[in-house]
Enzyme design. Structure first.
Site, PDB file in Angstrom:
ATOM      1  CG  ASP A   1      40.367  50.875  42.772  1.00 45.17           C
ATOM      2  OD1 ASP A   1      40.066  50.703  41.668  1.00 45.17           O
ATOM      3  OD2 ASP A   1      41.343  51.275  43.555  1.00 45.17           O
TER       4      ASP A   1
ATOM      5  CD  GLU B   1      38.937  47.228  39.598  1.00 41.71           C
ATOM      6  OE1 GLU B   1      39.630  47.400  38.779  1.00 41.71           O
ATOM      7  OE2 GLU B   1      39.415  47.811  40.761  1.00 41.71           O
TER       8      GLU B   1
END
Length: 544
Positions: A404, A457
């Protein structure tokens, strides 16, 4: 020790300022026999029993009102197995003495941890039910190099930090203790006298299970068994196969009529067949690591080794993964190595110093999320994250990790104005330590778990995200194509009458489509914060 020296050391134990309680407590050789010492606050009387015969050998003398007991026996000339019969008024309890297990209790590869290369540090740190000889108990170990004293508190000692102070392994800053009367299922924390002489309580960074929020204690459980990666695992992570991923937040995918959560086992029964029927090859679970705040959807984790207890136990979570694999569905976990929350029981200023985080708030805090940033330049911190990534693959058979907010890790000026960030040693904006951490983590996963995938990401044009580390890339298998997502959704928002003037939104992605290995995402980020569903993003009213 001379009498006055012994008294000085006893006072340190009573005051909670002794970093080697084994040097004072337990059984010790003296010129005319053996001496047994115990510090048991509030106890009124303590007897020593021979472990094999159960015979009372001596009654310890209480030499301090705070609960320090000493007794001598001339019957033995070397350490022997004994039990303590402890009386608190009318109540009494027979216990093993943790401080008779005086040898170095475990061999920890300290040089690997201190160099950030121990892939399975979770096998050594944390709370581990073990058997020493014929004695069952729990081995506790925690890294807190700058603490002045660390004790284990829990259901097994009335949550009294005076009872079980730990020993400091100074060569690596790890405190350890074997507690023979601790058991699986009991709750615990670490009580520290930190670097600033403050008394603080911390959850175990390596806890494998955690109490249901809003409570924050760690729970003693067995380390999950290793999962062999067999033919099903090979099939669902084959790089030449088409991949269609269903992203899901377990807490809100579906609820009971009373709005309570589905358990991991109920999700196995309902989610997996649904994903199968819809034709997806993988599910991607938004973070399941323990987190204090429901509305963060797990993106502010505080128990990286603990599947959240909201939906069940670690065994229940393992059942969900096994059910997915049995159905031919791969499982990707969202993983958050970019930041951690400030909650008092967590990692922030763990021993009174910025241990896990950068010290300077200009590089150690995310103002957007009000969270802390890991110190990627510290080897022990890198090792904590690296071993956690390996843990989910090794112990639950996870097929991939989606890292993330990688962009927030790559740039020191991420979401910061001029003067609010510190440049790297070359004067640039890149976080060189984070870049090296990402490379090392991807290399380690690639070598240890060649069938597992890693996905970034990453929302910028940072070069080489999916290039191998040996070619100075970050080493991810895939990168989320955020640009494609935003362009496509902006195109769909337009009235069909005007779309013909904006076809470049659809075609622009082809200019860079082959610069990286891309995953095309339409994620939860495009639904929340009032952005609306896909239907609401379309031009026109519902009928249109």
């Amino acid at each position: 020790l001379q009498k006055n020296e012994l008294r000085e050391e006893i006072n340190k134990v009573i005051a909670g300022k002794c970093d080697d309680p084994f040097s004072i407590l337990g059984i010790h050789t003296i010129p005319d026999g053996m001496e047994i010492r115990a510090f048991i606050p509030e106890a009124t009387q303590v007897h020593v029993l021979h472990k094999e015969t159960g015979k009372k050998l001596i009654t310890l003398e209480k030499i301090d009102d705070k609960g320090f007991f000493i007794g001598k026996t001339k019957q033995f000339k070397k350490p022997f197995p004994y039990l303590l019969d402890i009386h608190w008024g009318d109540y009494h309890e027979i216990r093993e003495d943790p401080y008779r297990f005086w040898i170095l209790l475990q061999e920890i590869d300290s040089w690997l941890i201190s160099e950030g290369k121990h892939l399975r540090a979770y096998e050594k740190l944390g709370a581990h039910p073990i058997t020493l000889g014929d004695v069952q108990g729990v081995m506790f170990a925690v890294w807190a190099p700058n603490a002045k004293r660390v004790a284990v508190v829990g259901d097994f000692n009335f949550w009294d930090g005076r009872q079980n102070p730990m020993r400091l392994r100074k060569e690596m800053g790890v405190w350890e203790l074997f507690i023979p009367y601790a058991r699986i299922g009991q709750l615990y924390k670490y009580e520290l006298i930190d670097h600033n002489d403050h008394l603080i309580l911390k959850a175990d960074p390596y806890a494998f299970c955690t109490e249901l929020r809003p409570n924050t204690a760690s729970q003693i459980v067995n380390l999950p068994a290793k999962v062999s990666q067999g033919k099903v695992h090979d099939k669902i992570t084959h790089f030449d196969s088409p991949v269609s991923i269903y992203e899901v937040h377990l807490g809100s995918w579906k609820r009971h009529e009373d709005h309570s959560w589905l358990t991991y086992r109920e999700l196995a029964e309902q989610l997996i067949p649904y994903v199968q029927e819809m034709g997806f090859t993988h599910i991607e679970l938004m973070p399941v690591m323990e987190h204090p705040f429901d509305a963060s959807w797990g993106y502010q984790p505080i128990g990286l080794f603990s599947p959240t207890s909201r939906f069940g136990s670690p065994d229940d979570f393992a059942f969900l993964i096994q059910t997915a694999h049995a159905a031919g569905i791969g499982v990707i976990l969202d993983w958050v190595p970019g930041h951690f929350p400030k909650d008092a029981h967590g990692l922030r200023r763990f021993d009174g110093t910025p241990l896990y985080e950068y010290a300077d708030p200009r590089e150690g805090e995310h103002t957007d999320w009000d969270t802390m940033i890991y110190n990627y330049g510290r080897y022990e911190v890198k090792n904590y994250l690296l071993t956690n990534a390996c843990y989910w693959i090794d112990r639950f058979g996870i097929d991939g990790l989606r890292f993330d907010a990688v962009a927030s890790m790559l740039y020191r000026d991420y979401s910061r104005s001029s003067g609010e960030w510190l440049p790297n040693k070359y004067g640039g904006r890149e976080n060189l330590e984070a870049i090296e951490f990402l490379r090392e983590t991807n290399m380690a996963i690639g070598k240890q778990f060649p069938n597992a995938v890693t996905i970034a990401e990453e929302s910028t044009d940072f070069p080489g995200v999916t290039l191998p580390p040996e070619h100075r890339g970050l080493g991810f298998h895939y990168k989320w194509n955020m640009g494609w997502m935003h362009d496509s959704l902006n195109y769909f928002k337009l009235d069909p009458l005007y779309r013909k003037h904006h076809h470049h939104l659809i075609t622009f992605g082809m200019l860079y489509a082959y610069s990286e290995n891309f995953v095309l995402p339409i994620s939860h980020d495009e639904v929340v914060y009032g952005k609306g569903s896909l239907l609401r993003k379309m031009s026109g009213d519902v009928w249109q």
